[in-house]
Every structure is written in C-alpha cells, then in structure tokens.
Design a protein around this motif. Structure first.
Motif, PDB file in Angstrom:
ATOM      1  N   MET A  89      43.416  31.678  35.620  1.00 31.30           N
ATOM      2  CA  MET A  89      43.866  32.238  36.887  1.00 31.30           C
ATOM      3  C   MET A  89      45.349  31.906  37.059  1.00 31.30           C
ATOM      4  O   MET A  89      45.774  30.789  36.794  1.00 31.30           O
ATOM      5  CB  MET A  89      43.057  31.648  38.046  1.00 31.30           C
ATOM      6  CG  MET A  89      43.467  32.184  39.391  1.00 31.30           C
ATOM      7  SD  MET A  89      42.371  31.709  40.739  1.00 31.30           S
ATOM      8  CE  MET A  89      43.134  30.199  41.274  1.00 31.30           C
ATOM      9  N   ASP A  90      46.084  32.870  37.539  1.00 34.89           N
ATOM     10  CA  ASP A  90      47.500  32.673  37.844  1.00 34.89           C
ATOM     11  C   ASP A  90      47.605  32.303  39.327  1.00 34.89           C
ATOM     12  O   ASP A  90      47.500  33.157  40.209  1.00 34.89           O
ATOM     13  CB  ASP A  90      48.264  33.957  37.531  1.00 34.89           C
ATOM     14  CG  ASP A  90      49.761  33.839  37.753  1.00 34.89           C
ATOM     15  OD1 ASP A  90      50.181  32.979  38.559  1.00 34.89           O
ATOM     16  OD2 ASP A  90      50.503  34.624  37.138  1.00 34.89           O
ATOM     17  N   ASP A  91      47.808  31.014  39.598  1.00 32.93           N
ATOM     18  CA  ASP A  91      47.838  30.528  40.978  1.00 32.93           C
ATOM     19  C   ASP A  91      48.916  31.209  41.816  1.00 32.93           C
ATOM     20  O   ASP A  91      48.694  31.512  42.993  1.00 32.93           O
ATOM     21  CB  ASP A  91      48.052  29.017  41.015  1.00 32.93           C
ATOM     22  CG  ASP A  91      46.819  28.235  40.599  1.00 32.93           C
ATOM     23  OD1 ASP A  91      45.712  28.781  40.703  1.00 32.93           O
ATOM     24  OD2 ASP A  91      46.978  27.077  40.167  1.00 32.93           O
TER      25      ASP A  91
ATOM     26  N   ILE B 281      50.331  34.785  46.232  1.00 28.22           N
ATOM     27  CA  ILE B 281      51.132  35.899  46.746  1.00 28.22           C
ATOM     28  C   ILE B 281      50.234  37.024  47.258  1.00 28.22           C
ATOM     29  O   ILE B 281      50.444  37.551  48.356  1.00 28.22           O
ATOM     30  CB  ILE B 281      52.113  36.419  45.672  1.00 28.22           C
ATOM     31  CG1 ILE B 281      53.215  35.384  45.444  1.00 28.22           C
ATOM     32  CG2 ILE B 281      52.711  37.771  46.067  1.00 28.22           C
ATOM     33  CD1 ILE B 281      54.088  35.662  44.230  1.00 28.22           C
ATOM     34  N   SER B 282      49.205  37.383  46.492  1.00 32.76           N
ATOM     35  CA  SER B 282      48.329  38.480  46.926  1.00 32.76           C
ATOM     36  C   SER B 282      47.519  38.078  48.149  1.00 32.76           C
ATOM     37  O   SER B 282      47.272  38.902  49.032  1.00 32.76           O
ATOM     38  CB  SER B 282      47.418  38.940  45.789  1.00 32.76           C
ATOM     39  OG  SER B 282      46.471  37.949  45.461  1.00 32.76           O
ATOM     40  N   LEU B 283      47.125  36.821  48.234  1.00 29.48           N
ATOM     41  CA  LEU B 283      46.374  36.331  49.390  1.00 29.48           C
ATOM     42  C   LEU B 283      47.243  36.382  50.648  1.00 29.48           C
ATOM     43  O   LEU B 283      46.810  36.883  51.694  1.00 29.48           O
ATOM     44  CB  LEU B 283      45.892  34.903  49.125  1.00 29.48           C
ATOM     45  CG  LEU B 283      45.078  34.235  50.222  1.00 29.48           C
ATOM     46  CD1 LEU B 283      43.855  35.054  50.585  1.00 29.48           C
ATOM     47  CD2 LEU B 283      44.666  32.835  49.764  1.00 29.48           C
ATOM     48  N   ARG B 284      48.470  35.896  50.551  1.00 28.99           N
ATOM     49  CA  ARG B 284      49.382  35.941  51.707  1.00 28.99           C
ATOM     50  C   ARG B 284      49.691  37.375  52.123  1.00 28.99           C
ATOM     51  O   ARG B 284      49.753  37.690  53.316  1.00 28.99           O
ATOM     52  CB  ARG B 284      50.664  35.174  51.409  1.00 28.99           C
ATOM     53  CG  ARG B 284      50.458  33.665  51.501  1.00 28.99           C
ATOM     54  CD  ARG B 284      51.748  32.909  51.352  1.00 28.99           C
ATOM     55  NE  ARG B 284      52.066  32.837  49.925  1.00 28.99           N
ATOM     56  CZ  ARG B 284      53.280  32.919  49.417  1.00 28.99           C
ATOM     57  NH1 ARG B 284      54.325  33.102  50.188  1.00 28.99           N
ATOM     58  NH2 ARG B 284      53.481  32.822  48.123  1.00 28.99           N
ATOM     59  N   LYS B 285      49.855  38.267  51.148  1.00 30.01           N
ATOM     60  CA  LYS B 285      50.127  39.678  51.440  1.00 30.01           C
ATOM     61  C   LYS B 285      48.938  40.312  52.176  1.00 30.01           C
ATOM     62  O   LYS B 285      49.124  41.036  53.163  1.00 30.01           O
ATOM     63  CB  LYS B 285      50.395  40.417  50.132  1.00 30.01           C
ATOM     64  CG  LYS B 285      50.920  41.803  50.291  1.00 30.01           C
ATOM     65  CD  LYS B 285      51.268  42.386  48.924  1.00 30.01           C
ATOM     66  CE  LYS B 285      51.959  43.713  49.031  1.00 30.01           C
ATOM     67  NZ  LYS B 285      52.313  44.256  47.712  1.00 30.01           N
TER      68      LYS B 285
END
Length: 68
Positions: free
Chosen positions: A1-3, A8-12
């Motif tokens: 997994m790329d943390d 970034i995708s979670l915050r977006k």
C-alpha cells in the motif's frame, strides 16, 4: 500500500463530502425558510452514514444542526 496516495485520496474524498454536504444543507435550509416551512430558530437532528463495501465498513454518525 502506498500510504501517501491513500492519505491524499482519503483527504480529497473527505473534503468533497464536507463541502458538498454543507452546500446541500445550506440550500435545504434556505428553501425551507423561503417557503415558510421553518422559522429559523429550530434545531434538527442529523445523521450521516459512511459506507465502504470493499472493506466492510458501515458507520453511522449522529449530530445536530442548530439554526440559532
């Protein structure tokens, strides 16, 4: 997994949900005020459900929206 990519995708996603939810609530309240359905001094219970079927997540959030 790329943390970093995950973060970034979670915050977006959370930003999109927050901004879109706020806009929808503001529009619904403005319409109800314009139609005379509410006086502008109410409080409303609010519920939000977050679902991510791929990781079997379903969580409910309860709160309150106060107009005064």
């Amino acid at each position: 997994m790329d943390d970093e990519a995950f973060n970034i995708s979670l915050r977006k996603f959370l930003k999109m949900v927050g901004v879109s939810s706020q806009r929808e609530i503001e529009q619904a309240v403005a319409k109800a005020l314009q139609e005379g359905a509410i006086s502008g001094s109410e409080s409303f219970p609010a519920k939000m459900t977050l679902e991510i079927p791929g990781v079997k997540l379903q969580v409910h959030f309860d709160g309150e929206i106060r107009l005064q």
